[in-house]
Design an enzyme around this catalytic site. Sequence first.
Site, PDB file in Angstrom:
ATOM      1  N   PHE A   1     -19.892   8.750 -51.350  1.00 42.76           N
ATOM      2  CA  PHE A   1     -20.533   8.031 -52.462  1.00 42.76           C
ATOM      3  C   PHE A   1     -20.830   6.592 -52.062  1.00 42.76           C
ATOM      4  O   PHE A   1     -20.514   5.642 -52.762  1.00 42.76           O
ATOM      5  CB  PHE A   1     -19.648   8.113 -53.724  1.00 42.76           C
ATOM      6  CG  PHE A   1     -20.435   8.108 -54.992  1.00 42.76           C
ATOM      7  CD1 PHE A   1     -21.363   9.111 -55.259  1.00 42.76           C
ATOM      8  CD2 PHE A   1     -20.268   7.105 -55.933  1.00 42.76           C
ATOM      9  CE1 PHE A   1     -22.105   9.118 -56.433  1.00 42.76           C
ATOM     10  CE2 PHE A   1     -21.004   7.097 -57.113  1.00 42.76           C
ATOM     11  CZ  PHE A   1     -21.925   8.115 -57.364  1.00 42.76           C
ATOM     12  N   GLY A   2     -21.466   6.482 -50.883  1.00 41.56           N
ATOM     13  CA  GLY A   2     -21.974   5.176 -50.444  1.00 41.56           C
ATOM     14  C   GLY A   2     -23.351   4.962 -51.067  1.00 41.56           C
ATOM     15  O   GLY A   2     -23.678   5.545 -52.102  1.00 41.56           O
ATOM     16  N   ARG A   3     -24.143   4.160 -50.400  1.00 45.61           N
ATOM     17  CA  ARG A   3     -25.463   3.811 -50.973  1.00 45.61           C
ATOM     18  C   ARG A   3     -26.309   5.057 -51.218  1.00 45.61           C
ATOM     19  O   ARG A   3     -26.957   5.191 -52.257  1.00 45.61           O
ATOM     20  CB  ARG A   3     -26.220   2.871 -50.030  1.00 45.61           C
ATOM     21  CG  ARG A   3     -25.674   1.457 -49.963  1.00 45.61           C
ATOM     22  CD  ARG A   3     -26.480   0.658 -48.947  1.00 45.61           C
ATOM     23  NE  ARG A   3     -26.655   1.444 -47.734  1.00 45.61           N
ATOM     24  CZ  ARG A   3     -25.793   1.435 -46.719  1.00 45.61           C
ATOM     25  NH1 ARG A   3     -24.732   0.655 -46.759  1.00 45.61           N
ATOM     26  NH2 ARG A   3     -25.996   2.200 -45.666  1.00 45.61           N
ATOM     27  N   ILE A   4     -26.325   5.991 -50.247  1.00 48.69           N
ATOM     28  CA  ILE A   4     -27.212   7.156 -50.412  1.00 48.69           C
ATOM     29  C   ILE A   4     -26.659   8.090 -51.491  1.00 48.69           C
ATOM     30  O   ILE A   4     -27.406   8.588 -52.343  1.00 48.69           O
ATOM     31  CB  ILE A   4     -27.409   7.917 -49.072  1.00 48.69           C
ATOM     32  CG1 ILE A   4     -27.959   6.967 -48.003  1.00 48.69           C
ATOM     33  CG2 ILE A   4     -28.368   9.095 -49.268  1.00 48.69           C
ATOM     34  CD1 ILE A   4     -28.112   7.576 -46.611  1.00 48.69           C
TER      35      ILE A   4
ATOM     36  N   ARG B   1     -24.222  15.336 -41.697  1.00 47.74           N
ATOM     37  CA  ARG B   1     -24.257  15.493 -40.242  1.00 47.74           C
ATOM     38  C   ARG B   1     -23.755  16.882 -39.908  1.00 47.74           C
ATOM     39  O   ARG B   1     -22.875  17.408 -40.594  1.00 47.74           O
ATOM     40  CB  ARG B   1     -23.311  14.504 -39.550  1.00 47.74           C
ATOM     41  CG  ARG B   1     -23.904  13.172 -39.173  1.00 47.74           C
ATOM     42  CD  ARG B   1     -24.937  13.274 -38.048  1.00 47.74           C
ATOM     43  NE  ARG B   1     -25.439  11.991 -37.659  1.00 47.74           N
ATOM     44  CZ  ARG B   1     -26.449  11.335 -38.246  1.00 47.74           C
ATOM     45  NH1 ARG B   1     -27.081  11.874 -39.257  1.00 47.74           N
ATOM     46  NH2 ARG B   1     -26.841  10.150 -37.802  1.00 47.74           N
TER      47      ARG B   1
ATOM     48  N   GLU C   1     -27.256  20.683 -33.159  1.00 46.87           N
ATOM     49  CA  GLU C   1     -28.702  20.665 -33.311  1.00 46.87           C
ATOM     50  C   GLU C   1     -29.347  20.053 -32.062  1.00 46.87           C
ATOM     51  O   GLU C   1     -28.733  19.210 -31.425  1.00 46.87           O
ATOM     52  CB  GLU C   1     -29.098  19.902 -34.588  1.00 46.87           C
ATOM     53  CG  GLU C   1     -28.675  18.448 -34.613  1.00 46.87           C
ATOM     54  CD  GLU C   1     -28.954  17.789 -35.971  1.00 46.87           C
ATOM     55  OE1 GLU C   1     -28.537  18.323 -37.021  1.00 46.87           O
ATOM     56  OE2 GLU C   1     -29.604  16.729 -35.939  1.00 46.87           O
TER      57      GLU C   1
ATOM     58  N   HIS D   1     -33.617  18.063 -39.588  1.00 45.09           N
ATOM     59  CA  HIS D   1     -33.063  16.699 -39.619  1.00 45.09           C
ATOM     60  C   HIS D   1     -34.168  15.654 -39.855  1.00 45.09           C
ATOM     61  O   HIS D   1     -34.393  14.767 -39.018  1.00 45.09           O
ATOM     62  CB  HIS D   1     -32.308  16.402 -38.307  1.00 45.09           C
ATOM     63  CG  HIS D   1     -31.321  15.273 -38.433  1.00 45.09           C
ATOM     64  ND1 HIS D   1     -30.181  15.165 -37.698  1.00 45.09           N
ATOM     65  CD2 HIS D   1     -31.322  14.178 -39.236  1.00 45.09           C
ATOM     66  CE1 HIS D   1     -29.523  14.068 -38.015  1.00 45.09           C
ATOM     67  NE2 HIS D   1     -30.204  13.441 -38.966  1.00 45.09           N
TER      68      HIS D   1
HETATM   69  C1  GLV Z   1     -30.143   9.997 -39.879  1.00 50.98           C
HETATM   70  O1  GLV Z   1     -29.578  11.032 -39.847  1.00 50.98           O
HETATM   71  C2  GLV Z   1     -29.503   8.723 -39.759  1.00 50.98           C
HETATM   72  O2  GLV Z   1     -28.280   8.667 -39.511  1.00 50.98           O
HETATM   73  O3  GLV Z   1     -30.199   7.719 -39.890  1.00 50.98           O
END
Ligand code: GLV
Length: 327
Positions: A153-156, A237, A266, A284
């Site tokens: 629950f950081g910025r993204i 990830r 990947e 990705h």
């Molecule tokens: C993308 O996966 C990033 O870490 O910027």
Amino acid sequence: MKKVVVTREMFDETIEYLEQHFSVVSNQTDRAIARDELIGMLRDADGIQSYSTDRIDNELLAQCPGIKAICNTAVGYNNIDVGACTRRGIMVTNTPGVLDNSVADYAIGLMIATCRRMSEGERYLRAGEWKSTFLKQTLGKDVHGATIGIVGFGRIGQAIAKRARGFDMNILYHTRNRVMQDVEQKLGVQYVGKEELLGQSDIVMLILPYTPETHHFIGAQELAMMKPSAVLINMARGGIVDDAALVEALRAGTIWSAGLDVYENEPRLNPGFIGLENAVLSPHIASASESTRYAMAMTAAKNLVAALSGEQPPNLVNPDYRNHLKG
Ligand code: GLV
């Protein structure tokens, strides 16, 4: 003049900007440079603008003694052995902030595509199988009103929550460091433990960093805790999910479906995913909008210029590097 190596293709403006400050050796193809060749290029370099596909480990660093800064063109930096960099007095930077909204947009897109079986519908249409339109065609799960459990629950994660509110979703979250109460209230989210989140969510959204502690954060045991009707979205990830266990769970119907933008090993993802109708797969690309990738490339380049000009780079991730600088 200091020498920097740009390991992967960047925008022309990024290279031009770096060339105002350094002698630049760059790989402007869409292929990764073989490791030995990369090490050869790095031997007399002062800095690197790297990409998430470059494995920068202690063995590589030992052969490139002049490196003072590694500026990753990504927010994640699990491709870099930060501990080894710190011990060698090398700065590491990333590109936080500039990609939050693009990644959050994509997370919502992938969630809807998975819940509403969009890729499956397109495959069916393109295969010429659409002969009539009928009531029970490609029935999916509604996103509006569903319970989403956001892990990380950081910025993204917070940007995803903000969007989820627009879909009238019930929002749970789990993270290492619980956010302040006023943030919870503003976003309308509820903090819960990992097991509770897995058991209650209709959609589990992963957006946490990959570290040794989060390796296989979701494995067979966790998948079994989820509802059989649940959807798993991995925006974080590869390695956070045990992909072999996920393939098995999707085959067995332990969970309903998965939307994945990242994978273990990947781009050589587990071949089991390919034949599964109940997995929406993307390569990705969550941050890959034109303006965001441009901003990431320029942010990394600016970090590199600052780092090698004796300034504190804006996005330094290992301030402790200073304790290891050689006299
Ligand atoms: C993308 O996966 C990033 O870490 O910027």
